[in-house]
Design an enzyme around this catalytic site. Sequence first.
Site, PDB file in Angstrom:
ATOM      1  N   LYS A  27       0.855  -1.189   0.000  1.00  9.84           N
ATOM      2  CA  LYS A  27       0.000   0.000   0.000  1.00  9.84           C
ATOM      3  C   LYS A  27       0.880   1.223   0.000  1.00  9.84           C
ATOM      4  O   LYS A  27       1.941   1.239   0.644  1.00  9.84           O
ATOM      5  CB  LYS A  27      -0.902   0.022   1.246  1.00  9.84           C
ATOM      6  CG  LYS A  27      -1.675   1.333   1.448  1.00  9.84           C
ATOM      7  CD  LYS A  27      -2.400   1.360   2.786  1.00  9.84           C
ATOM      8  CE  LYS A  27      -3.027   2.737   3.046  1.00  9.84           C
ATOM      9  NZ  LYS A  27      -3.735   2.794   4.341  1.00  9.84           N
TER      10      LYS A  27
ATOM     11  N   GLU B 289      -8.769  11.807  12.274  1.00 12.03           N
ATOM     12  CA  GLU B 289      -7.938  10.707  12.744  1.00 12.03           C
ATOM     13  C   GLU B 289      -7.106  11.101  13.963  1.00 12.03           C
ATOM     14  O   GLU B 289      -6.307  12.033  13.906  1.00 12.03           O
ATOM     15  CB  GLU B 289      -7.010  10.239  11.621  1.00 12.03           C
ATOM     16  CG  GLU B 289      -6.333   8.916  11.908  1.00 12.03           C
ATOM     17  CD  GLU B 289      -6.166   8.055  10.675  1.00 12.03           C
ATOM     18  OE1 GLU B 289      -5.596   6.958  10.801  1.00 12.03           O
ATOM     19  OE2 GLU B 289      -6.594   8.478   9.593  1.00 12.03           O
TER      20      GLU B 289
ATOM     21  N   GLU C 138      -6.959  -1.771   2.679  1.00 10.03           N
ATOM     22  CA  GLU C 138      -6.333  -0.484   3.002  1.00 10.03           C
ATOM     23  C   GLU C 138      -6.410  -0.207   4.491  1.00 10.03           C
ATOM     24  O   GLU C 138      -5.431   0.240   5.120  1.00 10.03           O
ATOM     25  CB  GLU C 138      -7.042   0.625   2.213  1.00 10.03           C
ATOM     26  CG  GLU C 138      -6.515   2.005   2.460  1.00 10.03           C
ATOM     27  CD  GLU C 138      -7.344   3.090   1.786  1.00 10.03           C
ATOM     28  OE1 GLU C 138      -7.273   4.251   2.242  1.00 10.03           O
ATOM     29  OE2 GLU C 138      -8.067   2.788   0.819  1.00 10.03           O
TER      30      GLU C 138
ATOM     31  N   GLU D   4     -11.845  11.128  -4.994  1.00  9.47           N
ATOM     32  CA  GLU D   4     -11.801  11.116  -3.536  1.00  9.47           C
ATOM     33  C   GLU D   4     -11.008  12.306  -2.993  1.00  9.47           C
ATOM     34  O   GLU D   4     -11.388  12.902  -1.976  1.00  9.47           O
ATOM     35  CB  GLU D   4     -11.181   9.807  -3.041  1.00  9.47           C
ATOM     36  CG  GLU D   4     -11.186   9.660  -1.530  1.00  9.47           C
ATOM     37  CD  GLU D   4     -10.652   8.317  -1.067  1.00  9.47           C
ATOM     38  OE1 GLU D   4      -9.892   8.298  -0.076  1.00  9.47           O
ATOM     39  OE2 GLU D   4     -10.985   7.296  -1.692  1.00  9.47           O
TER      40      GLU D   4
END
Length: 432
Positions: free
Chosen positions: A191, A236, A280, A418
């Site tokens: 990733k 986050e 992910e 996105e």
Amino acid sequence: MRVLSRQEPGRLLVRTVAVPDPGDLLERIPQPDVVAWVHHGAGLVGWGEAVRVTLPAGEDRFTAGEKWLRSVFDAADVDDRVRVRGSGPVAFGTFTFDASSDGSVLIVPRVVLGRNGRGQAWLTSVSSVSRGDESPPRGVWGDGSPQEPGGLGGSSPRPALRWEEGSLPGPRWEQAVAEAVAAIKAGGVHKVVLARDVFATTAAPIDARPLLQRLALRYSNCFTFACDGMIGATPELLVSRAGLQVSALVLGGTLPRGADPAQDLALGEELLASAKNHEEHDYAVVSIREALEPLCDTLDVDARPALLKFPNLQHLGTRIRGTLAGGGTPKSALALAAAVHPPAAVCGTPTGAALELIRDLEHMDRERYAGPVGWVDVEGNGEWGIALRCAQLSGRTARLFAGCGIVAGSEPAAELAETLVKLQPMRDALEG
């Protein structure tokens, strides 16, 4: 210890007193040089600078910053009449994503106004003996209460903004995503998170205060932050420490909100069922867990991610909670942030290979985007988030950032779309 620049504070005089509930913290800031960390109306805001340090590039930037901060805190004369998490001397910080970048900053404000979720509020003022500035700092009445700010709200005229592409125009960034997917399929990296930037320019210097108020109002579930011109509302939580208790909120996997309840429900179910988004997300969880486990006696990780909904996006989210290992001095919140950075949520995995791809494909210096941002107090308690949904303000210019986690199943056009959704909170805040 190397530093790019620092103020020589002498001995700091720190006084914290209880104050009546100030209401909205972000409405109480009387001047533009703001630091902030606010979530659901609770948190800390500050203004002025008692002392600051700017750190050079290097893997040791966190260690150097903490060593400098400890020397400042240890020499301070502290009169803390409240003694809660976030009272007494507090430093706000924003650190670079990449160790090869200069410009990580720690700031001890001259004034900090705090409010927690238990009905307590406090005011901390900081002065320096060597500078002879023992009078109340600007923004505090003689009785120690915050001044009322003026002219900050959303009623200000809509600014004229000029938008420009950043390092990579959209089509070229899609090509970078395709190259990342090809590298993942070739092996060696699972990733990688790729980011892009855009610029907004206004006719007058940008005041962070109304932007912060708009972000906090529209994205109350996020952590609204500001430090040295880096402002945003991040969903986050990288790491939080309260005594020996640590926690984190790990996000990864994203879809937009629906136009109506039925579509929103369908998109949420699609996200929960998406193998690509779970892959992910899982990489992000593993990176935080592996960093915290050696530092904790216990660590509990949610068995499966939950669906977390924000006004413009929905994410897969996993909460992590633990207890720091006993014996010796527990690591501060800043040291914990250093231990988990860079997480797979904003870098990729394996870390080294993902970081090299980022350097090769992004064609920009992220500076403090996707780096730790937050605060730490004299006891080592604090909260650090990841600088996301954010912009770096500099005079009349705002540099906005957005990124996406790329795995083997990523589609370049969808990833570009996105980023547009992730840029929207800061675009809307700037546009009023």
